[in-house]
Design an enzyme around this catalytic site. Sequence first.
Site, PDB file in Angstrom:
ATOM      1  N   LYS A  68     -44.164  -1.085  19.599  1.00 59.14           N
ATOM      2  CA  LYS A  68     -43.168  -1.775  19.545  1.00 59.14           C
ATOM      3  C   LYS A  68     -42.319  -3.029  18.928  1.00 59.14           C
ATOM      4  O   LYS A  68     -43.424  -4.092  18.819  1.00 59.14           O
ATOM      5  CB  LYS A  68     -42.149  -1.970  21.212  1.00 59.14           C
ATOM      6  CG  LYS A  68     -40.306  -2.425  21.179  1.00 59.14           C
ATOM      7  CD  LYS A  68     -40.275  -2.575  22.263  1.00 59.14           C
ATOM      8  CE  LYS A  68     -39.025  -2.835  22.575  1.00 59.14           C
ATOM      9  NZ  LYS A  68     -38.622  -3.107  23.693  1.00 59.14           N
ATOM     10  N   LYS A 126     -42.071   2.410  17.669  1.00 58.13           N
ATOM     11  CA  LYS A 126     -40.581   2.310  18.075  1.00 58.13           C
ATOM     12  C   LYS A 126     -40.235   0.886  17.307  1.00 58.13           C
ATOM     13  O   LYS A 126     -40.865   0.500  17.946  1.00 58.13           O
ATOM     14  CB  LYS A 126     -40.269   1.553  20.187  1.00 58.13           C
ATOM     15  CG  LYS A 126     -38.239   1.273  19.956  1.00 58.13           C
ATOM     16  CD  LYS A 126     -38.362   0.825  21.058  1.00 58.13           C
ATOM     17  CE  LYS A 126     -36.883   0.847  21.218  1.00 58.13           C
ATOM     18  NZ  LYS A 126     -36.396   0.591  23.098  1.00 58.13           N
TER      19      LYS A 126
END
Length: 342
Positions: A210, A267
Amino acid sequence: MAVHFPMSAAFKLDLTHRPRRLRRNATVRSLVEETVLRPADFIAPLFVVDGKGAPEAIASMPGVLRYNVADLVKECRALAKLGVPAVALFPKLDKKFKNDTGTAALDEDALILRAVRAVKKALPELVVMTDIALDPYTTHGHDGVLTADGGDVANDATVEILTKMAVLHAGAGVDFVAPSDMMDGRIGAIRQALDAAGNTQTSIMAYSAKFASAYYGPFRDAVGSAAAAGTRGLDKRTYQLNPANRREALIEVALDEAEGADVLMVKPAGAYLDIIREVREATKKPVAAYQVSGEYAQIMAASQLGWLDLAKTRHESLLAIKRAGADMILTYFAKEMAAELR
């Protein structure tokens, strides 16, 4: 003045390979198509609020709504009928429930837990995922509790809270807990806590790679963490990944896999297709990718201005994510895409 070149009727290239033969009509193209999108590829992120009010629009995410629990169940039912197999739930709390340490995250009657119970009761076969992080619950908008000087997020103290949070969510019936905080060691600690509590069948979808991305702004509007912190550009670079770093992302992925993650996530997705491909080649575990709020907002804004074809652009953007190696995609286009593909 235009120049005209005479064409010889006898001219013909002596080619053994003519790749266009496999593109000559739709039927042939479908036979050789390498990547196919299905409704079953999608996970729909959904936002839930307390009360009984009508669904709330989110200005920075046109077409995306916050639902009360009853309406959330209706939306989940509609998604399931379209063949979408999973939803990821995110709460938006009233600011009166927020504090510096996010204690509402451990409330046994928390909004998110009531939402999970309602959805699983109505749709037991629908896969339900929940976010394990403190940003919806804290006044400062960070994903954990702060250090004594307030200058950073305290890693181990945050992980202790997240383990308790994950056990609560598992007890409410979630199929996957999804730690999105990027604290060191949290996957192993959560796996240990889940197993100790008897939740050996609860899976972990780890937000493994992320990045500290500028694409999260609309999501922070949706859950109210931007408003809590007073900025849509909250600096989370001490725990989220540097967008410049590829090798560091692979280290995080390897650690999460070793600690017991069942699914590994990248992400954002669209600007990180190279990372998705790297992760796909580095693991045999399922790989997820999150087409985040900023990606969605860009496509919607450009289509509303008439600059892009919405249906074609959203399809192509998701096709690219799957082609890069994602087995499943969290996307705010899940419902529309499932309807289109069916």
